[in-house]
Motif scaffolding. Structure first.
Motif, PDB file in Angstrom:
ATOM      1  N   ASP A  43     -27.092  58.047 -13.366  1.00  0.00           N
ATOM      2  CA  ASP A  43     -26.027  58.052 -12.842  1.00  0.00           C
ATOM      3  C   ASP A  43     -26.176  58.487 -11.068  1.00  0.00           C
ATOM      4  OD1 ASP A  43     -26.337  60.508 -13.733  1.00  0.00           O
ATOM      5  OD2 ASP A  43     -24.363  60.957 -13.143  1.00  0.00           O
ATOM      6  N   PHE A  44     -27.270  59.085 -10.788  1.00  0.00           N
ATOM      7  CA  PHE A  44     -27.567  59.371  -9.582  1.00  0.00           C
ATOM      8  C   PHE A  44     -27.969  58.068  -8.844  1.00  0.00           C
ATOM      9  CE2 PHE A  44     -29.582  62.861 -12.054  1.00  0.00           C
ATOM     10  CZ  PHE A  44     -28.754  63.789 -11.552  1.00  0.00           C
ATOM     11  N   GLU A  45     -27.756  58.307  -7.400  1.00  0.00           N
ATOM     12  CA  GLU A  45     -27.831  57.205  -6.416  1.00  0.00           C
ATOM     13  C   GLU A  45     -29.334  57.429  -6.049  1.00  0.00           C
ATOM     14  OE1 GLU A  45     -25.814  54.923  -5.199  1.00  0.00           O
ATOM     15  OE2 GLU A  45     -24.206  56.018  -6.203  1.00  0.00           O
ATOM     16  N   LYS A 300     -31.908  68.237 -17.967  1.00  0.00           N
ATOM     17  CA  LYS A 300     -32.204  69.228 -18.834  1.00  0.00           C
ATOM     18  C   LYS A 300     -30.841  69.972 -19.476  1.00  0.00           C
ATOM     19  CE  LYS A 300     -34.347  73.701 -19.731  1.00  0.00           C
ATOM     20  NZ  LYS A 300     -33.289  74.374 -20.289  1.00  0.00           N
ATOM     21  N   GLN A 301     -29.957  70.278 -18.413  1.00  0.00           N
ATOM     22  CA  GLN A 301     -28.574  70.778 -18.835  1.00  0.00           C
ATOM     23  C   GLN A 301     -27.977  69.873 -19.591  1.00  0.00           C
ATOM     24  OE1 GLN A 301     -26.845  72.042 -15.100  1.00  0.00           O
ATOM     25  NE2 GLN A 301     -28.604  73.605 -14.545  1.00  0.00           N
ATOM     26  N   ARG A 302     -27.915  68.565 -19.285  1.00  0.00           N
ATOM     27  CA  ARG A 302     -27.079  67.562 -20.033  1.00  0.00           C
ATOM     28  C   ARG A 302     -27.556  67.334 -21.537  1.00  0.00           C
ATOM     29  NH1 ARG A 302     -26.647  62.986 -15.319  1.00  0.00           N
ATOM     30  NH2 ARG A 302     -24.987  64.102 -14.191  1.00  0.00           N
ATOM     31  N   ARG A 303     -28.989  67.408 -21.532  1.00  0.00           N
ATOM     32  CA  ARG A 303     -29.733  67.431 -22.960  1.00  0.00           C
ATOM     33  C   ARG A 303     -29.096  68.789 -23.698  1.00  0.00           C
ATOM     34  NH1 ARG A 303     -35.564  69.501 -24.025  1.00  0.00           N
ATOM     35  NH2 ARG A 303     -34.269  71.439 -23.413  1.00  0.00           N
ATOM     36  N   ASP A 304     -29.352  69.587 -23.399  1.00  0.00           N
ATOM     37  CA  ASP A 304     -29.078  70.843 -23.828  1.00  0.00           C
ATOM     38  C   ASP A 304     -27.498  70.767 -24.393  1.00  0.00           C
ATOM     39  OD1 ASP A 304     -31.476  71.852 -23.888  1.00  0.00           O
ATOM     40  OD2 ASP A 304     -31.075  73.119 -22.311  1.00  0.00           O
ATOM     41  N   LEU A 305     -26.648  70.271 -23.540  1.00  0.00           N
ATOM     42  CA  LEU A 305     -25.165  70.074 -23.858  1.00  0.00           C
ATOM     43  C   LEU A 305     -24.979  69.129 -24.925  1.00  0.00           C
ATOM     44  CD1 LEU A 305     -21.978  70.199 -23.390  1.00  0.00           C
ATOM     45  CD2 LEU A 305     -22.552  68.396 -21.618  1.00  0.00           C
ATOM     46  N   SER A 378     -27.301  58.115 -24.681  1.00  0.00           N
ATOM     47  CA  SER A 378     -28.127  58.300 -23.425  1.00  0.00           C
ATOM     48  C   SER A 378     -27.242  59.257 -22.694  1.00  0.00           C
ATOM     49  CB  SER A 378     -27.973  56.721 -22.627  1.00  0.00           C
ATOM     50  OG  SER A 378     -28.331  57.181 -21.358  1.00  0.00           O
ATOM     51  N   TYR A 379     -27.890  60.299 -22.241  1.00  0.00           N
ATOM     52  CA  TYR A 379     -27.054  61.438 -21.474  1.00  0.00           C
ATOM     53  C   TYR A 379     -27.426  61.013 -20.020  1.00  0.00           C
ATOM     54  CZ  TYR A 379     -31.456  63.850 -22.044  1.00  0.00           C
ATOM     55  OH  TYR A 379     -32.935  64.353 -22.252  1.00  0.00           O
ATOM     56  N   ALA A 380     -27.587  60.053 -19.424  1.00  0.00           N
ATOM     57  CA  ALA A 380     -27.858  59.608 -18.190  1.00  0.00           C
ATOM     58  C   ALA A 380     -26.444  59.301 -17.644  1.00  0.00           C
ATOM     59  CB  ALA A 380     -28.855  58.371 -17.816  1.00  0.00           C
ATOM     60  N   ALA A 381     -25.639  60.070 -17.901  1.00  0.00           N
ATOM     61  CA  ALA A 381     -24.072  59.998 -17.496  1.00  0.00           C
ATOM     62  C   ALA A 381     -23.733  61.251 -17.018  1.00  0.00           C
ATOM     63  CB  ALA A 381     -23.403  59.452 -18.576  1.00  0.00           C
ATOM     64  N   SER A 382     -22.457  61.205 -16.227  1.00  0.00           N
ATOM     65  CA  SER A 382     -21.872  62.269 -15.648  1.00  0.00           C
ATOM     66  C   SER A 382     -21.675  63.327 -16.741  1.00  0.00           C
ATOM     67  CB  SER A 382     -20.527  62.036 -14.901  1.00  0.00           C
ATOM     68  OG  SER A 382     -19.541  61.745 -15.796  1.00  0.00           O
ATOM     69  N   THR A 383     -21.936  64.864 -16.451  1.00  0.00           N
ATOM     70  CA  THR A 383     -21.437  65.615 -17.384  1.00  0.00           C
ATOM     71  C   THR A 383     -20.104  65.722 -17.776  1.00  0.00           C
ATOM     72  OG1 THR A 383     -23.123  67.119 -16.157  1.00  0.00           O
ATOM     73  CG2 THR A 383     -21.634  68.249 -17.523  1.00  0.00           C
ATOM     74  N   GLN A 384     -19.397  65.241 -16.994  1.00  0.00           N
ATOM     75  CA  GLN A 384     -17.776  65.218 -17.425  1.00  0.00           C
ATOM     76  C   GLN A 384     -17.694  64.284 -18.550  1.00  0.00           C
ATOM     77  OE1 GLN A 384     -15.198  64.191 -14.265  1.00  0.00           O
ATOM     78  NE2 GLN A 384     -13.588  64.384 -15.389  1.00  0.00           N
ATOM     79  N   SER A 385     -18.473  63.028 -18.351  1.00  0.00           N
ATOM     80  CA  SER A 385     -18.389  61.926 -19.332  1.00  0.00           C
ATOM     81  C   SER A 385     -18.955  62.556 -20.722  1.00  0.00           C
ATOM     82  CB  SER A 385     -18.838  60.871 -18.826  1.00  0.00           C
ATOM     83  OG  SER A 385     -18.346  60.138 -17.748  1.00  0.00           O
ATOM     84  N   LEU A 386     -19.947  63.246 -20.570  1.00  0.00           N
ATOM     85  CA  LEU A 386     -20.664  63.772 -21.641  1.00  0.00           C
ATOM     86  C   LEU A 386     -19.819  64.757 -22.558  1.00  0.00           C
ATOM     87  CD1 LEU A 386     -24.266  63.995 -20.335  1.00  0.00           C
ATOM     88  CD2 LEU A 386     -23.507  62.295 -21.699  1.00  0.00           C
ATOM     89  N   VAL A 387     -19.168  65.494 -21.717  1.00  0.00           N
ATOM     90  CA  VAL A 387     -18.450  66.579 -22.412  1.00  0.00           C
ATOM     91  C   VAL A 387     -17.401  65.892 -23.083  1.00  0.00           C
ATOM     92  CG1 VAL A 387     -16.768  68.436 -22.037  1.00  0.00           C
ATOM     93  CG2 VAL A 387     -18.854  68.421 -20.961  1.00  0.00           C
ATOM     94  N   GLU A 388     -16.727  65.109 -22.581  1.00  0.00           N
ATOM     95  CA  GLU A 388     -15.346  64.331 -23.206  1.00  0.00           C
ATOM     96  C   GLU A 388     -16.229  63.179 -24.404  1.00  0.00           C
ATOM     97  OE1 GLU A 388     -11.946  62.686 -24.311  1.00  0.00           O
ATOM     98  OE2 GLU A 388     -12.407  64.192 -23.140  1.00  0.00           O
TER      99      GLU A 388
END
Length: 403
Positions: A43-45, A300-305, A378-388
């Motif tokens: 999701d990065f530019e 990494k933070q998203r993976r752990d989440l 895939s956790y190549a998404a925003s952290t907010q989207s992953l939390v939800e």
């Protein structure tokens, strides 16, 4: 119409990952609140200096056909990348630039595979490997892995599956869909087997090499065992680490004779990759690399989440992978239960469909990757989207009822 279509078409299936993503888009277009975790796209530019290089290529008139196998400047940049990052020495003649990593793989298979040839593919695998093999009229031999060995091919399994017809073995590290990555020692053990079978070539798909975590050190088999260099094709590209998926630039490195054969195939299928995208890729490989570490830390933070949240779900078990941006949980613990719709969950495909219907979360069922009983996130998404999304998956699993 069926008599008009090629017999080759009947041997392959549409991409399950693309199909899942398209279904999510269609539902979103209908007004559904959908979180798509089905596609492998950061999701990065694209980095600013890469964009600037593309603009300069446009305004500088670098918009015409290039050599089929890529501009010399990009092939030289790839040579330097392998020397700098991997400790493997190539020449410009041993490099091909293609329209994405997938075309590198397709070129190699089309240039080398014949009927009765076999390609050894560990499962779980990226969905396109067996389909491209089938398109060439060859046979995929699937080597199953287990959670106990980290979803990685073992030397014993490699030895057991090699036959006189084996032409390639595919190694994807870090892997899609599992995120599993081979250590240097694990690659060395596989290399010992391959050295005993001189007719087997290695396709090393390293597209996620920059996405490894927890001090894991990436290694590629041609560097670990130089004696395999002359029968190894390294597949890589700028799509994942540099957030350049739409630019469609992949590259391959291998013996000049193989690269020449792949160039013949590419010359008749697509010709060269986009000239502007090639100049952008030069900037990506030669420009600043410091942003990679910062983005890797976010992943990494998203993976752990995601791992922590999914592993807490009733009926799911989620391992913590070494790399890429996927997790591959088991959903076998939900089988035999009833979804909110009233439909029994009998397999991973039903799980994914019911999750999408009930909670609007799009994932890809594990059978598409050759490993039933799992699904890919895939956790190549925003952290907010992953939390939800994780909240919705937890709710879905909690609301499953006995049949």
């Amino acid at each position: 119409m069926s008599n008009f279509l090629s017999k080759s078409l009947a041997r392959i299936k549409p991409s399950s990952t693309i199909a899942a993503t398209q279904r999510a888009r269609e539902l979103a277009a209908q007004g559904r609140d959908v979180i798509a975790l089905s596609t492998g796209e950061p999701d990065f530019e694209t980095p600013e200096h890469v964009q600037v290089a593309a603009i300069r290529a446009l305004t500088g008139g670098k918009t015409r056909y290039t050599p089929t196998h890529g501009i010399p400047e990009l092939r030289d940049a790839v040579v330097e990348k392998f020397r700098r990052e991997n400790g493997v020495v190539y020449t410009r003649e041993e490099i091909i630039i293609s329209n994405g990593g997938k075309q590198v793989i397709a070129n190699a298979f089309m240039a080398t595979l014949n009927e009765h040839d076999e390609v050894l593919i560990p499962a779980p695998y990226w969905v396109s490997y067996p389909e491209l093999v089938a398109l060439c009229g060859a046979t995929s031999v699937i080597a199953e892995t287990t959670a106990a060995n980290g979803l990685k091919l073992t030397p014993e399994a490699l030895e057991r599956h090699i036959t006189p017809q084996t032409k390639w073995v595919v190694l994807n590290s870090p892997g899609n869909p599992s995120g599993a990555a081979y250590t240097r020692d694990e690659l060395r053990a596989l290399a010992e087997v391959l050295l005993r079978h001189e007719h087997v070539w290695v396709m090393s798909d390293d597209i996620y090499e920059h996405l490894v975590y927890d001090a894991f050190e990436f290694a590629t088999i041609a560097a670990v065992e130089p004696r395999l260099r002359e029968r190894t094709l390294i597949v890589n590209g700028v799509s994942k680490a540099y957030a350049m998926t739409g630019w469609r630039i992949g590259y391959g490195a291998g013996p000049a004779s193989l690269i020449k054969a792949m160039d013949v195939v590419q010359g008749q299928v697509t010709s060269a990759a986009s000239s502007v995208a090639q100049w952008a890729a030069v900037a990506a490989l030669q420009g600043p690399q410091d942003f990679l570490a910062a983005r890797r830390e976010v992943f990494k933070q998203r993976r752990d989440l995601v791992v922590d949240q999914l592993d807490a779900c009733v009926g799911l078990a989620c391992a913590r992978p070494e790399g890429a941006f996927y997790v591959f949980p088991s959903c076998a613990g939900t089988f035999g239960k009833r979804a909110p719709s009233g439909k029994p969950i009998q397999d991973d495909a039903t799980f994914a469909l019911e999750l999408l219907a009930a909670e609007g979360v799009s994932v890809v069922h594990g059978s598409a990757f050759g490993m039933p009983g799992h699904f890919r996130v895939s956790y190549a998404a925003s952290t907010q989207s992953l939390v939800e999304a994780c909240k919705r998956i937890q709710r879905f699993c909690a609301e499953l009822s006995p049949c």
